[in-house]
Design a protein around this motif. Structure first.
Motif, short mmCIF file in Angstrom:
data_model
loop_
_atom_site.label_atom_id
_atom_site.label_comp_id
_atom_site.label_asym_id
_atom_site.label_seq_id
_atom_site.Cartn_x
_atom_site.Cartn_y
_atom_site.Cartn_z
N ALA A 72 -24.22 -4.40 -29.89
CA ALA A 72 -24.23 -4.30 -31.46
C ALA A 72 -24.90 -5.89 -31.71
O ALA A 72 -25.75 -6.06 -32.62
CB ALA A 72 -23.21 -4.13 -32.21
N GLY A 73 -24.47 -6.86 -31.09
CA GLY A 73 -25.05 -8.06 -31.33
C GLY A 73 -26.42 -8.58 -31.05
O GLY A 73 -27.37 -9.10 -31.65
N VAL A 74 -26.67 -7.89 -29.76
CA VAL A 74 -28.10 -7.94 -29.30
C VAL A 74 -29.04 -7.43 -30.23
O VAL A 74 -29.98 -7.71 -30.43
CB VAL A 74 -28.14 -7.54 -27.99
N ILE A 75 -28.83 -6.06 -30.48
CA ILE A 75 -29.66 -5.37 -31.32
C ILE A 75 -29.94 -5.91 -32.63
O ILE A 75 -31.00 -6.25 -33.15
CB ILE A 75 -29.03 -3.73 -31.49
N VAL A 76 -28.70 -6.27 -33.46
CA VAL A 76 -28.88 -6.98 -34.83
C VAL A 76 -29.33 -8.36 -34.60
O VAL A 76 -30.25 -8.77 -35.54
CB VAL A 76 -27.64 -6.89 -35.41
N GLY A 77 -28.92 -9.06 -33.62
CA GLY A 77 -29.50 -10.40 -33.65
C GLY A 77 -31.14 -10.62 -33.36
O GLY A 77 -31.85 -11.16 -33.88
N LEU A 78 -31.62 -9.68 -32.26
CA LEU A 78 -32.98 -9.42 -32.22
C LEU A 78 -33.73 -8.94 -33.32
O LEU A 78 -35.03 -9.67 -33.94
CB LEU A 78 -33.33 -8.43 -31.10
N ALA A 79 -33.03 -8.01 -34.03
CA ALA A 79 -33.84 -7.77 -35.32
C ALA A 79 -33.90 -8.80 -36.51
O ALA A 79 -34.76 -8.75 -37.14
CB ALA A 79 -33.00 -6.38 -35.81
N ALA A 80 -32.71 -9.45 -36.40
CA ALA A 80 -32.79 -10.59 -37.41
C ALA A 80 -33.67 -11.62 -37.07
O ALA A 80 -34.26 -12.41 -38.08
CB ALA A 80 -31.11 -11.13 -37.55
N GLY A 81 -34.07 -11.88 -35.75
CA GLY A 81 -34.82 -12.68 -35.60
C GLY A 81 -36.56 -12.21 -35.62
O GLY A 81 -37.09 -13.09 -36.07
N LEU A 82 -36.48 -11.08 -35.56
CA LEU A 82 -37.90 -10.63 -35.91
C LEU A 82 -38.27 -10.17 -37.35
O LEU A 82 -39.33 -10.48 -37.67
CB LEU A 82 -38.15 -9.36 -34.97
N VAL A 83 -37.22 -9.59 -37.85
CA VAL A 83 -37.52 -9.03 -39.32
C VAL A 83 -36.90 -10.08 -40.30
O VAL A 83 -35.52 -9.99 -40.40
CB VAL A 83 -37.16 -7.80 -39.56
N PRO A 84 -37.82 -10.64 -41.19
CA PRO A 84 -37.03 -11.72 -42.27
C PRO A 84 -36.03 -10.84 -43.15
O PRO A 84 -34.99 -11.58 -43.56
CB PRO A 84 -38.47 -12.07 -42.85
N GLY A 85 -36.44 -9.54 -43.47
CA GLY A 85 -35.31 -9.07 -44.45
C GLY A 85 -33.93 -8.88 -43.76
O GLY A 85 -32.91 -8.99 -44.36
N VAL A 86 -34.04 -8.43 -42.54
CA VAL A 86 -32.80 -8.08 -41.64
C VAL A 86 -31.97 -9.73 -41.67
O VAL A 86 -30.71 -9.67 -41.95
CB VAL A 86 -32.96 -7.64 -40.48
N ARG A 87 -32.69 -10.66 -41.43
CA ARG A 87 -32.15 -11.90 -41.42
C ARG A 87 -31.67 -12.33 -42.61
O ARG A 87 -30.51 -12.97 -42.68
CB ARG A 87 -33.16 -13.06 -40.89
N ARG A 88 -32.22 -12.18 -43.75
CA ARG A 88 -31.76 -12.81 -45.02
C ARG A 88 -30.49 -11.79 -45.59
O ARG A 88 -29.52 -12.50 -46.12
CB ARG A 88 -32.84 -12.34 -46.07
#
Length: 254
Positions: A72-88
């Protein structure tokens, strides 16, 4: 190489010998059982089958919780790094929850999942998620933009850019977060097993304390430490294999 090996083992061996001698002489407090007494207690629970049952239960809980939390941490973390909306979305949430000791959520988890394996696995996964997420997010944002620019300018498909550029570049920092998550998993495992668990290494330690069997208590602690050490060595072995090409020319490789 041999002299370095001897030097590494000198202090532990001298400490154990001194501990045994002072313990036999009665110089040490009663709760500091001598190493031979701890070894005898270890043999006692191993022969009775109690150790195997405790190891199996603890290993299952920590392995399942660590695997779920890491994924879960890898998937969501990579998504947050790549997609600004997920990061916000996740940044303020993680900033709010990360400092809270995850074991504080155990009463809620017990109400949701009961006293069985599910509650232990859930709280371990919850604890592992945060350091892995932070490492994955930071690793992606730290990638040299020239690497991404070069790959995209050559017409590389996004899927290939992700698996051939983003993931390899983020892997070193990602493994650092996973290693921290592994340590969190064992810390939370101990606390979780003290609540409602009928079998497990923490339960073994607690039983030794209740029966004033300090040798049994230390035997459980040694088992806990050995399990964590082996898990960490396996993770580092996987890391060395995955990052074999990236370690060339570094101080670690030397």
């Amino acid at each position: 190489m041999r002299s370095k090996l001897i030097l590494n083992w000198t202090l532990p061996v001298v400490t154990l010998v001194a501990w045994e001698i002072f313990g036999r002489l009665g110089v040490l407090p009663e709760y500091l059982s001598a190493p031979t007494q701890i070894a005898a207690a270890f043999w006692e629970i191993a022969r009775s089958g109690e150790l195997a049952a405790a190891l199996a239960a603890s290993l299952f809980r920590v392995s399942a919780g660590f695997a779920i939390g890491t994924a879960a941490g890898v998937i969501v973390g990579l998504a947050a790094g790549l997609v600004p909306g997920v990061r916000r979305f996740f940044d303020p949430l993680v900033s709010f929850l990360f400092p809270i000791p995850k074991i504080a959520f155990l009463p809620v988890v017990l109400l949701l999942f009961g006293l069985g394996h599910a509650s232990k696995i859930s709280i371990i996964a919850f604890s592992v998620f945060f350091p892995v997420f932070v490492a994955a997010r930071h690793a992606v944002l730290s990638i040299n933009p020239l690497l991404l620019w070069a790959a995209r300018n050559m017409g590389t498909p996004p899927r290939t850019v992700f698996f051939r550029v983003v993931v390899p570049a983020a892997a070193p920092e990602l493994f650092a977060g996973i290693r921290i998550g592994l340590a969190h998993a064992f810390i939370v495992l101990f606390a979780a097993e003290l609540t409602g668990a009928k079998v497990g290494l923490a339960n073994l330690i607690s039983t030794g304390e209740e029966w004033v069997r300090f040798d049994l208590m230390f035997a459980g602690i040694v088992c806990f430490a050995a399990l964590g050490f082996v898990a960490d060595r396996i993770l580092m072995m996987v890391r060395r294999r995955v990052l074999r090409g990236q370690r060339i020319g570094t101080e670690e490789a030397a």
